[in-house]
Design an enzyme around this catalytic site. Structure first.
Site, PDB file in Angstrom:
ATOM      1  N   ASP A   1       0.085   4.565  10.027  1.00 37.02           N
ATOM      2  CA  ASP A   1       0.581   3.223   9.715  1.00 37.02           C
ATOM      3  C   ASP A   1       0.106   2.201  10.740  1.00 37.02           C
ATOM      4  O   ASP A   1      -0.343   2.551  11.845  1.00 37.02           O
ATOM      5  CB  ASP A   1       2.111   3.240   9.649  1.00 37.02           C
ATOM      6  CG  ASP A   1       2.671   2.369   8.543  1.00 37.02           C
ATOM      7  OD1 ASP A   1       2.005   1.386   8.169  1.00 37.02           O
ATOM      8  OD2 ASP A   1       3.775   2.664   8.055  1.00 37.02           O
TER       9      ASP A   1
ATOM     10  N   ASP B   1       3.922  -0.926  -0.208  1.00 35.51           N
ATOM     11  CA  ASP B   1       5.239  -0.376   0.112  1.00 35.51           C
ATOM     12  C   ASP B   1       6.207  -0.469  -1.064  1.00 35.51           C
ATOM     13  O   ASP B   1       7.305   0.085  -0.989  1.00 35.51           O
ATOM     14  CB  ASP B   1       5.843  -1.107   1.319  1.00 35.51           C
ATOM     15  CG  ASP B   1       5.387  -0.514   2.642  1.00 35.51           C
ATOM     16  OD1 ASP B   1       4.805   0.585   2.632  1.00 35.51           O
ATOM     17  OD2 ASP B   1       5.608  -1.158   3.690  1.00 35.51           O
TER      18      ASP B   1
END
Length: 727
Positions: free
Chosen positions: A463, A529
């Site tokens: 990430d 997301d």
């Protein structure tokens, strides 16, 4: 591929004795490049191939632009790096200075290397204390790749302001399309006329960005997924970058319009001492006369032809984030893994929360050791359990960031990518770690290497959760995005080399780092997301402009979407996630038996279809009704296809009418069946089309592609899947 030298044209071009014409062709397209004796090469043609022994005959003479009033007195072409030194008034291809001494190079070509078999052209030139190498490669898929290397040969340092890859656009390119977006709403299309002036998209986020244009595309008026002629550009770089399409009133034809891309350095960020060099990222150009699908096909085929492209079937993933968040309880996670294995999941990924001090998102980043307060025996009990169930374990990391509340940040505040004594604006309680510092790089690599060595995860979810704002190398104060991007690439490369077979996903608060630079060292991207299926249907469609389905993570979430609060039927959630690298992000231990049965059937369907989904050509319908969306994949040999038809919203049309199924071989017959494994959609009608209830129909590809198939009248937020096999 062909390297053609046209001697007659060479003699006619401004009297140059060594001018040559080079044609590089593949997959029905070709750039034709003129290499003059003085000045840099320029493109005579980029579009449909000009085949035959004399395919370029007369092209040079036919392409000479006029000298118009109040312009330069002599006709001019747009070179691969246009500047004012050749009469170009638009954004320069190259700009910089030797300690304030302006750079408007008048290049002298020193060598031309044209490799017809390799589809490559390299031209080296010199001017004004600089040496330049221009590389142009034609890939077998029809993609054109361009990059430049500049070397300072002057005693004075040379500061780079701009170095872009530039190709001309024809007059027919009158519209421009690119993408924008934000967190959880990535890759939304925007379109406008390409009028006089510049359509520029610059990103200064230190990562690709949720609002990145992905592929900036110019095309003929009204071009769509299946129609029109288009020219697209993508910069394979994960830091600051720029794309532009530009049209000037001076000149005609190829003398007034360009499309370009490249890195966007901060002032003073790239400063070359004598003998030092800078190489641009590869910039990709794709042309098609079959609309956006044709343009995308060139990108997809190139990606799939890479030696390191994932070759094993893309495993069904369960990611724990929206299932447990930071609640890392071993027994709960084991139950989740048991349920996942029962329905056919193949990879179990432990997300954020496993490392020291990480009970929420405000602390712990940078301290990449297992939190023994939560995991007294480390991750072994969970990972051993996952492996015993026949699944691969995976793990979440964010190595480029630190929380100020971390042992690393407290011990080494000088390692942050911020001005000395002045942190950058906080975002998500994080600061970037300056990986260009050798000691910081070594520290992070050592922790990651030890982690992978001990726990042997098959997969890392990597990430990068914030933009780089005011990125400064302390203590000298120089800008740091370029060095940080290169260091991140090196970190990924070294970890992959140390652990062959380790797969890595590029996640950046969702889809904030999606580009061909990061995909050179990762195996998939996290599209967004949001697992809201309505959002996903749109963003995955547009992500497909560049990335094929097998490289885009797509998960089934809970009924109520974590990011939007919107409810969606399980059937829509499953079908939205099917055409991608499929997975689940949901606490499935709380599912009903009926929900688990649907998930089990959906996973079986995905495993059956993934050989097609992950090798076939992506096709997208140009629906006349914005309430509809049709996406599909057709086998490269035309023998099989799947299409997902979705009703996104209510419509003023009472019925959808016949929907055309693109990409089929029109001279073949197909059996069309509805695949109900993901659930039955709700409908607004009492009598669906006969084929829907009769187990399918047989029709020619011509009928299905040109006349179409009558669809049921679905309720809003419903979808169905069609499976076609050649008869």
């Amino acid at each position: 591929m062909t390297d053609r030298t046209n001697d007659a044209a060479a003699r006619s071009d401004e009297g140059a004795q060594h001018t040559r014409t080079v044609r590089l062709s593949a997959a029905g397209t070709a750039p034709v490049v003129r290499v003059p004796a003085a000045g840099l090469p320029y493109v005579l043609h980029w579009g449909a191939d000009l085949p035959g022994a004399d395919g370029t005959g007369g092209l040079a003479e036919a392409s000479v632009p006029p000298a118009v009033n109040n312009d330069t007195d002599a006709p001019r072409h747009i070179s691969l790096l246009p500047t004012q030194g050749e009469g170009w008034r638009g954004h320069p291809g190259i700009a910089g200075h030797h300690e304030g001494r302006a750079t408007f190079p008048r290049w002298r070509v020193r060598a031309v290397d044209a490799e017809s078999d390799a589809g490559a052209l390299t031209v080296t030139a010199e001017a004004d204390g600089l040496k330049l190498a221009c590389e142009l490669r034609m890939e077998l898929s029809g993609l054109v790749r361009v990059r430049h290397t500049v070397t300072n040969t002057d005693p004075a340092p040379w500061t780079l302001d701009t170095l872009m890859a530039v190709l001309p656009l024809p007059r027919e390119a009158e519209e421009v399309l690119d993408l924008t977006g934000r967190w959880s709403r990535e890759r939304a299309p925007q379109r406008s006329e390409l009028g006089m002036g510049t359509r520029m998209r610059a990103s200064r986020r230190g990562r690709t960005g949720h609002d990145a244009p992905l592929v900036l595309t110019a095309g003929t008026p009204g071009f769509g997924f299946r129609t029109g002629e288009v020219w697209g550009v993508h910069t394979a770089w994960s830091g600051d970058h720029v794309h532009l399409a530009e049209r000037l009133p001076e000149g005609a034809g190829h003398a007034d319009s360009v499309i370009a891309g490249g890195e966007a350095p901060h002032p003073g960020e790239v400063r070359l001492a004598q003998g030092e060099s800078y190489t641009t990222p590869w910039v990709f150009f794709s042309w098609s006369d079959q609309g956006l699908d044709g343009m995308s096909a060139r990108f997809h085929r190139w990606l799939r032809a890479r030696p390191h492209h994932p070759s094993a079937p893309r495993p069904v993933v369960l990611n724990t984030w929206e299932a447990v968040y930071f609640d890392h309880d071993l027994d709960r996670l084991k139950r989740l893994a048991d349920t996942a294995a029962d329905i056919g999941v193949e990879r179990f990924v432990l997300d954020d929360g496993w490392f020291r001090g990480r009970r929420d998102d405000t602390a712990g980043l940078g301290d990449w050791t297992v939190d023994t307060a939560v995991w007294p025996e480390g991750l072994h009990p969970l990972f051993d359990h996952v492996r015993a169930l026949g699944m691969e374990p995976g793990l979440w990391v964010e190595p480029e960031m630190v929380n100020p509340d971390s042992d690393l940040a407290r011990a080494h505040p000088d390692w942050l990518l911020t001005a000395e004594g002045r942190p950058s604006p906080p975002s998500r309680d994080q600061q970037p770690l300056d990986l260009s510092r050798p000691e910081a790089f070594a520290h992070v690599f050592g922790l990651l290497d030890a982690l992978v060595t001990e726990y042997r995860p098959a997969f890392l979810k990597w990430d990068h959760n914030r933009d780089l704002l005011e990125p400064v190398h302390a203590p000298n104060g120089s800008a740091g995005t370029h060095g940080q991007t290169r260091a991140a690439y090196e970190l990924l490369d070294r970890l992959r080399k140390a652990h062959p077979g380790l797969e890595i996903e590029s996640c950046s608060s969702g889809g904030g780092r999606v580009d061909l630079g990061i995909l050179e060292r990762t195996d998939r991207v996290w599209g967004s997301d949001t697992n809201d299926p309505l959002e996903r249907l749109a963003l995955q469609r547009w992500t497909g402009l560049l990335i094929p389905p097998e490289l885009v993570g797509s998960h089934v979430g809970a009924r109520t979407a974590h990011t939007t609060g919107r409810d969606a039927d399980l059937s829509l959630r499953c079908l939205a996630a099917l055409i991608g690298h499929a997975g689940i992000e949901w606490d499935i231990t709380a599912c009903t038996d009926e929900e688990l049965a649907v998930l089990d059937a959906w996973i079986r369907l995905y495993k059956e279809l993934r050989p097609l989904l992950h090798t076939g050509a992506t096709v997208r319908g140009d629906a006349p009704d914005p309430a509809e969306q049709l996406d599909g994949v057709v086998a490269e040999d035309g023998s099989e296809a799947v299409f997902r038809y979705a009703r996104l919203a209510s419509s003023v049309r009472a019925a959808p009418g016949r929907v055309r199924l693109p990409g089929l071989r029109e001279d073949r017959a197909y059996r069309v069946v509805w695949r109900p494994e993901a659930g039955t959609p709700s409908m607004l009608q009492t009598a669906p089309p006969p084929w829907f209830t009769a187990g399918g129909l047989t029709a020619s590809g011509a009928v299905l592609a040109r006349s179409g198939l009558q669809m049921p009248v679905l309720n809003p937020s419903q979808a169905l899947l069609l499976h076609l096999t050649e008869v």
